[in-house]
Structures are given as C-alpha cells and as structure tokens.
Design a protein around this motif. Structure first.
Motif, PDB file in Angstrom:
ATOM      1  N   MET A   1      -7.330   4.451 -34.532  1.00 43.14           N
ATOM      2  CA  MET A   1      -7.196   3.060 -34.261  1.00 43.14           C
ATOM      3  C   MET A   1      -8.087   2.754 -33.059  1.00 43.14           C
ATOM      4  O   MET A   1      -7.917   3.375 -32.135  1.00 43.14           O
ATOM      5  N   ILE A   2      -8.440   1.446 -33.181  1.00 45.40           N
ATOM      6  CA  ILE A   2      -8.876   1.021 -32.033  1.00 45.40           C
ATOM      7  C   ILE A   2      -8.259  -0.181 -31.403  1.00 45.40           C
ATOM      8  O   ILE A   2      -7.963  -1.102 -32.139  1.00 45.40           O
ATOM      9  N   LEU A   3      -8.426  -0.442 -29.936  1.00 46.67           N
ATOM     10  CA  LEU A   3      -7.832  -1.399 -29.221  1.00 46.67           C
ATOM     11  C   LEU A   3      -8.943  -2.489 -29.048  1.00 46.67           C
ATOM     12  O   LEU A   3      -9.918  -2.091 -28.125  1.00 46.67           O
ATOM     13  N   GLU A   4      -8.895  -3.547 -29.369  1.00 42.73           N
ATOM     14  CA  GLU A   4      -9.892  -4.573 -28.646  1.00 42.73           C
ATOM     15  C   GLU A   4      -8.916  -5.309 -27.619  1.00 42.73           C
ATOM     16  O   GLU A   4      -7.641  -5.700 -27.681  1.00 42.73           O
ATOM     17  N   HIS A   5      -9.701  -5.370 -26.429  1.00 40.62           N
ATOM     18  CA  HIS A   5      -8.999  -6.024 -25.211  1.00 40.62           C
ATOM     19  C   HIS A   5      -9.962  -6.961 -24.731  1.00 40.62           C
ATOM     20  O   HIS A   5     -11.199  -6.995 -24.457  1.00 40.62           O
ATOM     21  N   ALA A   6      -9.334  -8.349 -24.975  1.00 40.47           N
ATOM     22  CA  ALA A   6     -10.121  -9.461 -24.477  1.00 40.47           C
ATOM     23  C   ALA A   6      -9.680 -10.217 -23.249  1.00 40.47           C
ATOM     24  O   ALA A   6      -8.319 -10.729 -23.332  1.00 40.47           O
ATOM     25  N   ASP A   7     -10.345 -10.466 -22.102  1.00 39.89           N
ATOM     26  CA  ASP A   7      -9.882 -10.973 -21.078  1.00 39.89           C
ATOM     27  C   ASP A   7     -10.271 -12.588 -21.141  1.00 39.89           C
ATOM     28  O   ASP A   7     -11.666 -12.771 -21.314  1.00 39.89           O
ATOM     29  N   LEU A   8      -9.159 -13.478 -21.385  1.00 35.09           N
ATOM     30  CA  LEU A   8      -9.605 -14.864 -21.361  1.00 35.09           C
ATOM     31  C   LEU A   8      -9.042 -15.742 -20.358  1.00 35.09           C
ATOM     32  O   LEU A   8      -8.276 -15.495 -19.858  1.00 35.09           O
ATOM     33  N   ARG A   9     -10.024 -16.383 -19.929  1.00 29.88           N
ATOM     34  CA  ARG A   9      -9.846 -17.607 -18.924  1.00 29.88           C
ATOM     35  C   ARG A   9      -9.788 -18.839 -19.275  1.00 29.88           C
ATOM     36  O   ARG A   9     -10.790 -19.366 -20.003  1.00 29.88           O
ATOM     37  N   ILE A  10      -8.842 -19.631 -19.065  1.00 30.16           N
ATOM     38  CA  ILE A  10      -8.650 -21.174 -19.525  1.00 30.16           C
ATOM     39  C   ILE A  10      -8.167 -21.959 -18.298  1.00 30.16           C
ATOM     40  O   ILE A  10      -7.847 -21.399 -17.409  1.00 30.16           O
ATOM     41  N   ASP A  11      -8.225 -23.000 -18.449  1.00 30.48           N
ATOM     42  CA  ASP A  11      -7.563 -24.089 -17.471  1.00 30.48           C
ATOM     43  C   ASP A  11      -6.259 -24.004 -17.555  1.00 30.48           C
ATOM     44  O   ASP A  11      -5.390 -24.264 -18.593  1.00 30.48           O
ATOM     45  N   PRO A  12      -5.397 -23.706 -16.294  1.00 29.40           N
ATOM     46  CA  PRO A  12      -4.103 -23.543 -16.551  1.00 29.40           C
ATOM     47  C   PRO A  12      -3.397 -24.676 -16.848  1.00 29.40           C
ATOM     48  O   PRO A  12      -2.154 -24.524 -17.290  1.00 29.40           O
ATOM     49  N   ALA A  13      -4.007 -25.800 -16.596  1.00 27.99           N
ATOM     50  CA  ALA A  13      -3.212 -26.957 -17.056  1.00 27.99           C
ATOM     51  C   ALA A  13      -3.023 -27.136 -18.475  1.00 27.99           C
ATOM     52  O   ALA A  13      -2.333 -28.170 -18.929  1.00 27.99           O
ATOM     53  N   ARG A  14      -3.878 -26.485 -19.201  1.00 25.37           N
ATOM     54  CA  ARG A  14      -3.981 -26.511 -20.577  1.00 25.37           C
ATOM     55  C   ARG A  14      -3.167 -25.263 -21.303  1.00 25.37           C
ATOM     56  O   ARG A  14      -3.363 -25.066 -22.503  1.00 25.37           O
TER      57      ARG A  14
ATOM     58  N   ALA B   1       0.022 -24.460 -22.143  1.00 26.29           N
ATOM     59  CA  ALA B   1       0.936 -24.732 -23.266  1.00 26.29           C
ATOM     60  C   ALA B   1       0.176 -24.826 -24.575  1.00 26.29           C
ATOM     61  O   ALA B   1       0.536 -24.299 -25.726  1.00 26.29           O
ATOM     62  N   ASP B   2      -0.673 -25.839 -24.667  1.00 30.30           N
ATOM     63  CA  ASP B   2      -1.414 -25.988 -25.663  1.00 30.30           C
ATOM     64  C   ASP B   2      -2.231 -24.774 -26.129  1.00 30.30           C
ATOM     65  O   ASP B   2      -2.411 -24.288 -27.456  1.00 30.30           O
ATOM     66  N   PHE B   3      -2.897 -23.885 -25.153  1.00 30.59           N
ATOM     67  CA  PHE B   3      -3.480 -22.917 -25.608  1.00 30.59           C
ATOM     68  C   PHE B   3      -2.782 -21.815 -26.241  1.00 30.59           C
ATOM     69  O   PHE B   3      -3.201 -21.176 -27.077  1.00 30.59           O
ATOM     70  N   GLU B   4      -1.599 -21.562 -25.560  1.00 29.06           N
ATOM     71  CA  GLU B   4      -0.556 -20.693 -26.155  1.00 29.06           C
ATOM     72  C   GLU B   4      -0.237 -20.870 -27.685  1.00 29.06           C
ATOM     73  O   GLU B   4      -0.142 -19.873 -28.496  1.00 29.06           O
ATOM     74  N   ALA B   5      -0.002 -22.050 -28.007  1.00 25.91           N
ATOM     75  CA  ALA B   5       0.208 -22.527 -29.375  1.00 25.91           C
ATOM     76  C   ALA B   5      -0.910 -22.172 -30.171  1.00 25.91           C
ATOM     77  O   ALA B   5      -0.888 -21.571 -31.300  1.00 25.91           O
TER      78      ALA B   5
END
Length: 99
Positions: free
Chosen positions: A1-14, A16-20
């Motif tokens: 099994m391979i684990l993909e690890h993605a470090d994502l940066r977004i505008d914190p104000a967004r 709730a919308d990003f999480e959805a």
C-alpha cells in the motif's frame, strides 16, 4: 500500500466551504479510482488554512497514472483547486514500521 500525503494551503476564511468541497470530491471522484483504499483529511490546529490530505492507494501507479492521468483528476481539481492558496505539496510514503 502507498500513502499519498498532500499538504494543502487555503484561505482560512473559506475553510467551511473547502471542507465540504474536499469531502465531496474525495468521496465522489477519487473514491471511484482503481486502487483507492481510503482517505482522511486533517486540519492543522496551529496553522489556520493548512490541511493534510492522506489517500491510501494499492500502488504508486494507481495514483500517478490511473488517477492523475485520467479525466477524474481534472474533475477533482475543478472542485478543490479554486481553494488552493498555493500549489499542494504531494509526497508518497510506504510503511516501514507499525505497532
């Protein structure tokens, strides 16, 4: 099994919308890909707007060829890409030890 690890940066104000959006994209787009075994999304406590996406694949090829070179990747990026404040940093890991 391979684990993909993605470090994502977004505008914190967004957040709730990003999480959805990332939940919808992972469960309806990535989850249909060959070799997909599961995923999780974690939000940083210390760094608002930082998320770690972890996806479990059968093989590296399932991610890099089967998913990344398919129309599903464009669909995924159309859903979550608009939230990215900078390009994601993605690494692949393999298990060395486990308790």
């Amino acid at each position: 099994m391979i684990l993909e690890h993605a470090d994502l940066r977004i505008d914190p104000a967004r957040a709730a919308d990003f999480e959805a959006a990332i939940t919808r994209a992972a469960s309806t787009v990535i989850a249909l890909s060959k070799g997909f075994q599961g995923y999780k999304v974690n939000r940083s406590i210390e760094s608002p707007g930082r998320y770690i996406l972890t996806i479990y694949w059968d093989t590296l090829e399932d991610h890099m060829v089967g998913f990344r070179q398919s129309p599903a990747f464009a669909e995924w990026r159309a859903i979550v890409g608009p939230f990215f404040a900078q390009p994601p940093v993605v690494e692949h890991l393999e298990l060395v030890s486990k308790s």
